[in-house]
Design a protein around this motif. Structure first.
Motif, mmCIF file in Angstrom:
data_model
loop_
_atom_site.group_PDB
_atom_site.id
_atom_site.type_symbol
_atom_site.label_atom_id
_atom_site.label_comp_id
_atom_site.label_asym_id
_atom_site.label_seq_id
_atom_site.Cartn_x
_atom_site.Cartn_y
_atom_site.Cartn_z
ATOM 1 N N ARG A 122 17.969 65.648 -0.582
ATOM 2 C CA ARG A 122 18.944 66.532 -1.223
ATOM 3 C C ARG A 122 19.718 65.755 -2.278
ATOM 4 N NH1 ARG A 122 23.850 68.703 -2.024
ATOM 5 N NH2 ARG A 122 24.196 70.936 -1.567
ATOM 6 N N TRP B 38 18.737 71.662 -0.210
ATOM 7 C CA TRP B 38 18.038 70.871 0.798
ATOM 8 C C TRP B 38 16.539 71.164 0.709
ATOM 9 C CZ3 TRP B 38 20.154 67.078 3.666
ATOM 10 C CH2 TRP B 38 21.538 67.048 3.795
ATOM 11 N N VAL C 113 13.335 64.990 4.655
ATOM 12 C CA VAL C 113 14.319 65.822 3.989
ATOM 13 C C VAL C 113 14.911 65.058 2.810
ATOM 14 C CG1 VAL C 113 16.224 65.051 5.472
ATOM 15 C CG2 VAL C 113 16.359 67.283 4.333
#
Length: 836
Positions: A474, A435, A472
């Motif tokens: 990921r 992450w 974010v």
């Protein structure tokens, strides 16, 4: 502005503190060999570049490269070479210091790296946000009259023009303050609400352009509701290098003469550079209008930078100056001869016919604009082990003077001085189980002085923007997930403004309130309002294999109304009409869904992108009618002006872009590139807007159009020539019968077809060193007389009903451009052998 000085001083102190803490990061290096995958032969001249550090190197004749003074951190590395597919690799320098790459011949951009609309440098194929790149080769092989004009062939992107040197970017049918223009990541602030207010950037400074086609409010806040255009300069020179170039450009249609000189260097990590440019042009011409009066310009630019690139990151300081004298056409003609006319009195009841020698000269007329723009900014990136901090600070000042008084040539009508301090702070936390989290904030503080001219169209105001955000991303195997959320606050306020006649000239001038003076008029009421908005995005990119990528993204954008939309009240000299604002406006919000498929083969590549965009509180400009059904007119100084007023509605835009590029085997040097763009933009009503046949579409929407280009790139040397290109292109624009026709705001625009062509290449010596680059480019080579619905000049005519069957001003006719670039290197790096 004193508090701004203290704030900047505090932030600069933070730079020093962060630099000292970052300096403790361990140093390392990266080296390796670049080869061709099919043959295993070395590839000299490949660029190995680390975007987040602004560091790079060029592979040597044996394919080896080396970059020293790197932090022991995880970084994205881009390897690129003309004629090969760009490769990106994420390298953890704490674990390895070697990267060998085998390149495959290709012409696709899917392996490229983007820095716009994302928290940090990201491989294009892993970024779900719809983004398109315009590289150095495209800029060199196409003619343009300004920095934004270079985007006119990009699918989904168009320009709104007022003459050849004023272009405003439009993304999927939206422009003005809905498209945020950046230079090197710094938001460009220069009264962009104005119809004829262009972008104050030297076009020769641009090395690459990134365009985000969708809401980017998450990363940039207000004014990025439709997308972002990021104009990027060239990377700094490799270590030990001092290099430069001299450019000359001549365009036959408007006799444009341009020149630019650049020099930059890198002395063991101390980087520096400068560029000076000049361009000037006479009035452009077409076969119906002849030379079009009011389209001359004279522009001077200067840019200087310096900084340091170290293992802890980089810190750069950049200064730019833009000085442009620009005429703006008004379309006034003699009713009998249809020749263009110029004002000679303030009443403007009698005009003189402009002679031919004046039309073909470079002398700027009495009625013109002058924009003097300064930009000072600092970009910084500090590597703190597994985390990093990005900090951008910028100060800019735009002084716009519009000289509209023929009897007082040195007295500006509109005089605006806009001072902007902007900031952008990002903290990239250490990765945790893949992450990658970034938190940050950006915004600006503005102070606009509108009290120095004779025509007060907008008030003096102050503006404060603050926007914290979280982003974010990921990877999940072949899927990359990216998203975030943001909250913006904008406080806009202005004081009462009063005017009275100047005792010498009789024109209006700003003054203090004086109840005893009967000549004092209140021009603007005090206004203080805070706009807020939530924005965000969520998307994914699915790399099915090395060639096919699927993307989907949903984003909510936010835009606070600009100064003109809220407060405008007066005649703007550059537009020729009275503009009225509305103090009761609410912010615009939109929700846009994007899906796309991208295939990057060796011989065929294609992409299809679809979007749907619904906007609430959409602001648009509408011509007003009088009570008797004719145009509403405002009389000032004995002259009548049409009246326009901003209003709000609900809108929907949907459409897409299709691109197909064919490189037939075994003729990989031959490229057949095609694209199609389509937008439908509907007025859904609301806020009192009634939907009729003449109001059901939005204004200034580009028609469906295609762009095709057949190009031969001949990489092999032929005598003294190398990297030769030969191309021919065609742009087809359909009729635009979906227009905002109410009250004569817009009219039907017939379709047209344009052709362009070009040839160019490098002239080299016996050792293969480039002596100079030469190109000859032609646009509208069949000399078509046409009008674009995206040109304001289409509606400039005192006598639209006349015996010719034509009205308004037509676009530029055939234009042939001759361009010469002489690169030179004063010092080359001393090559260190790569570590085995």
């Amino acid at each position: 502005m004193k508090y701004l000085f203290h704030f900047m001083t505090t932030m600069l102190c933070c730079v020093v503190v962060l630099q000292s803490k970052a300096a403790v990061v361990g140093k390392t290096s990266l080296s390796g060999t670049i080869t061709e995958k099919a043959t295993g032969q070395p590839v000299p001249g490949a660029e190995v570049y680390i975007p987040d550090l602004h560091l790079g190197a060029i592979s040597q004749m044996d394919g080896t490269y080396r970059i020293d003074d790197l932090p022991a951190a995880k970084l994205l590395v881009r390897i690129s070479m003309v004629g090969y597919s760009t490769v990106t690799r994420t390298v953890d320098l704490a674990m390895t210091q070697t990267l060998d790459v085998a390149l495959e011949p290709s012409v696709t951009e899917i392996g490229e790296v983007v820095v716009t609309g994302t928290s940090k440098a990201t491989a294009l194929r892993r970024d779900p946000v719809p983004t398109v790149l315009v590289g150095r080769q495209v800029l060199e092989q196409n003619t343009a009259t300004n920095a934004i004009d270079a985007l006119r062939k990009v699918p989904g992107v168009s320009t709104l023009t007022t003459g050849p040197n004023v272009s405003k970017p439009y993304i999927r049918g939206l422009g003005y303050n809905r498209v945020l223009t950046l230079f090197d990541g710094v938001r460009q602030e220069g009264q962009q609400w104005g119809d004829e207010h262009g972008v104050e950037i030297d076009q020769f400074l641009i090395d690459r352009i990134e365009v985000v086609k969708g809401p980017a409010s998450l990363m940039y806040g207000s004014d990025a509701l439709a997308g972002v255009v990021n104009l990027l300069p060239a990377p700094t020179a490799p270590k030990g290098t001092v290099r430069g170039s001299v450019l000359g450009d001549y365009q036959m249609n408007n006799k444009q003469i341009a020149g630019s000189v650049a020099l930059d260097g890198n002395n063991n990590g101390f980087v520096w550079g400068l560029r000076g440019s000049h361009k000037q042009a006479a009035d452009y011409q077409n076969r119906d209008d002849g030379r079009v009066f009011g389209t001359k310009f004279n522009e001077n630019d200067l840019n200087v930078y310096g900084g340091v690139d170290r293992s802890w990151g980089f810190a750069h300081l950049d200064f730019g100056l833009y000085d442009n004298k620009q005429e703006i056409p008004d379309g006034s003609r003699d009713s009998t001869s249809r020749r263009f006319t110029a004002p000679i009195t303030e009443a403007d009841t009698v005009r003189r016919i402009v002679p031919d020698d004046e039309l073909s000269s470079y002398a700027i007329g009495t009625v013109h604009q002058r924009v003097l723009y300064y930009r000072l900014y600092s970009t910084n990136n500090f590597i703190l082990g597994r985390q990093s901090i990005g900090l951008l600070l910028a100060y800019q000042q735009s002084a716009r003077r519009e000289f509209s008084h023929p009897t007082y040539p040195d007295l500006p009508g509109l005089y605006l001085i806009l001072k902007t301090f902007s900031y952008d702070l990002k903290y990239h936390l250490p990765e945790f189980k893949l992450w990658a989290l970034t938190v940050g904030a950006n915004g600006m503080v503005q102070d606009n002085d509108a009290a120095k001219g004779t025509e007060m169209v907008i008030p003096s105001y102050k503006d404060l923007d603050v926007g914290p955000f979280i982003h974010v991303r990921r990877p999940f195997g072949k899927v990359d997930l990216s998203g975030g959320i943001r909250y913006d606050i904008r406080r806009f306020r202005n004081e009462d403004m009063y005017t009275r006649p100047d005792p010498t000239t009789g024109f209006d001038m700003a003054t203090d309130a004086n109840n005893g003076d009967t000549t004092v008029v209140k021009q603007f009421d005090a206004y203080d309002h805070t706009f807020t908005g939530m924005s965000g995005s969520l998307g994914l990119a699915y790399n099915m294999n090395d060639r096919l990528t699927l993307k989907a993204n949903i984003a909510r954008g936010y835009r606070a109304p600009n100064a003109a939309e809220i407060s405008a009240k007066g005649v703007h000299p550059g537009t020729g009409f009275e503009q009225l604002g509305n103090a009761n406006f609410e912010p615009e919000f939109n929700l846009q869904e994007d899906v796309g498929a991208y295939y990057a083969g060796t011989h065929v590549s294609f992409s299809i992108e679809l979007f749907n965009n619904v906007i609430s509180n959409y602001i648009y400009n509408e011509k007003l009618l009088s009570t008797n059904g004719g145009d509403s007119l405002f009389t000032q100084d004995g002259e009548d002006y049409e009246v326009f007023k901003f209003r709000q509605t609900r809108a929907q835009l949907y459409g897409g872009e299709l691109s197909i590029d064919i490189h037939p085997h075994p003729w990989d040097w031959l490229h057949f590139e095609n694209s199609l763009s389509y937008i439908n933009a509907e007025n859904l009503g609301g806020n009192g807007a009634e939907i009729t046949d003449s109001t059901k579409y939005l204004p200034f929407i580009p028609p469906m159009h295609t762009n095709s280009e057949l190009r031969a790139d001949l990489r092999k040397r032929v005598g003294p020539f190398s990297n030769v290109f030969i191309k021919v292109g065609m742009q087809v624009y359909a009729d635009q019968d979906h227009y905002y026709g109410a009250y004569g705001t817009e009219t039907f625009t017939p379709g047209y077809t344009l052709f362009d062509a070009g040839v160019g290449g490098d002239v080299v010596d016996k050792e293969g060193n480039v002596l100079f680059k030469l190109s000859i480019l032609g646009s509208n080579i069949t000399d078509v007389a046409y009008q674009s619905n995206m040109s304001r000049s289409k509606y400039m005519d005192d006598y639209p009903v006349n015996g010719t069957g034509r009205s308004g001003i037509y676009e530029m006719g055939r234009n042939i451009t001759f361009k010469v670039v002489v690169p030179f290197t004063l010092r080359r790096p001393t090559t260190k052998p790569a570590t085995p």
